[in-house]
Scaffold this active site. Sequence first.
Site, PDB file in Angstrom:
ATOM      1  CG  HIS A  48      71.720  -4.251  35.428  1.00 16.32           C
ATOM      2  ND1 HIS A  48      72.032  -3.407  34.387  1.00 16.32           N
ATOM      3  CD2 HIS A  48      72.712  -5.175  35.453  1.00 16.32           C
ATOM      4  CE1 HIS A  48      73.158  -3.791  33.824  1.00 16.32           C
ATOM      5  NE2 HIS A  48      73.591  -4.864  34.440  1.00 16.32           N
ATOM      6  CG  ASP A  66      76.633  -5.241  32.627  1.00 17.47           C
ATOM      7  OD1 ASP A  66      76.139  -4.262  33.202  1.00 17.47           O
ATOM      8  OD2 ASP A  66      77.784  -5.648  32.851  1.00 17.47           O
TER       9      ASP A  66
END
Length: 325
Positions: free
Chosen positions: A294, A129
Amino acid sequence: MATPIDKLTPTDPRVQHHTYTIPSSPHNTTYHYLVADPPPGTPATGTALLIHGFPDLSFGWRYQVPQLTAQGLRVVVPDLPGFGRTDAPADLAAYSYKRVVEDLLAIVRHVQGRGEGEEVEKFVLGGHDWGGAVAWRFALWYPGVLRCVFSLQFEGTEVEEAIVGREKIRAVLCAMFGGRREDRQEVFGVAQGLRTDLVEPEKIGESPLLSREEMDFYADEYVKNGMRGPLCWYKTQKINFDEERPLLAEGRTTVTVPSLMVMATRDAALPPAMSAKMDELCTDLVKREVNASHWALWETAADTNKHISEFLEGILKGQPLKASI
């Protein structure tokens, strides 16, 4: 039955907690970071630095740390500025990619016992991320200190003002980590962001990705700084642009160290299509996929670890540790 994947616990004796105030930081930032050493009898192969993203902590790498130490790496995992036990400076410049890269390099130098200005031993770098964004910038600013790099891929004040107190913070984290409201309304999504009006702790279920103990740990860590510090990372576009103009002017826009990109096929925030042209920007790139959202670090920990470990095998055996800056 699949073999359970080894992972750290919030109070795991295999890690040591440290703090370090960055000597060169104009913000006098004190970082909290974890250090995990290889198990007794495992030949040492070097150092690895892991960088987390949002809304995460150093603890987000809990499934990967044991795997990397088993490969002989001493693993260093900081809380980024604004997160967990690291300072949350008021100045947005403390959250820029370049500032954080230089801070993290200072931490590695400190862990390796090098004085300020001394060369560090080359190290492995991983990011997820926002941590992935930092890792790729690290590879542009300081390629000479890296053995390789791997990555897995809310502006304004309304969120930080609305999400106050441990229970609301915990509810937001549950929602972002896959927890659902009992009426199935979506609290958080990539398109609409966070619906603060739907953050009702009593109506949001537990995350399917974390145990209750792990979720409580996240909530306790986040309440230290609230949401303001983590959200500063979304407000530094202009600062990053100005600081990175020299890279463009000098033609330093290509990552030259060996690189691995692990793409999560169901990541709505950072879909695999975003990496389509990475081969043009990386001279030595390996791409892999995992069937995950994610949160591939946790959701498909075994497959993610396999890709990272296979990538590192050749690096750790054949690459010298001497750095050049």
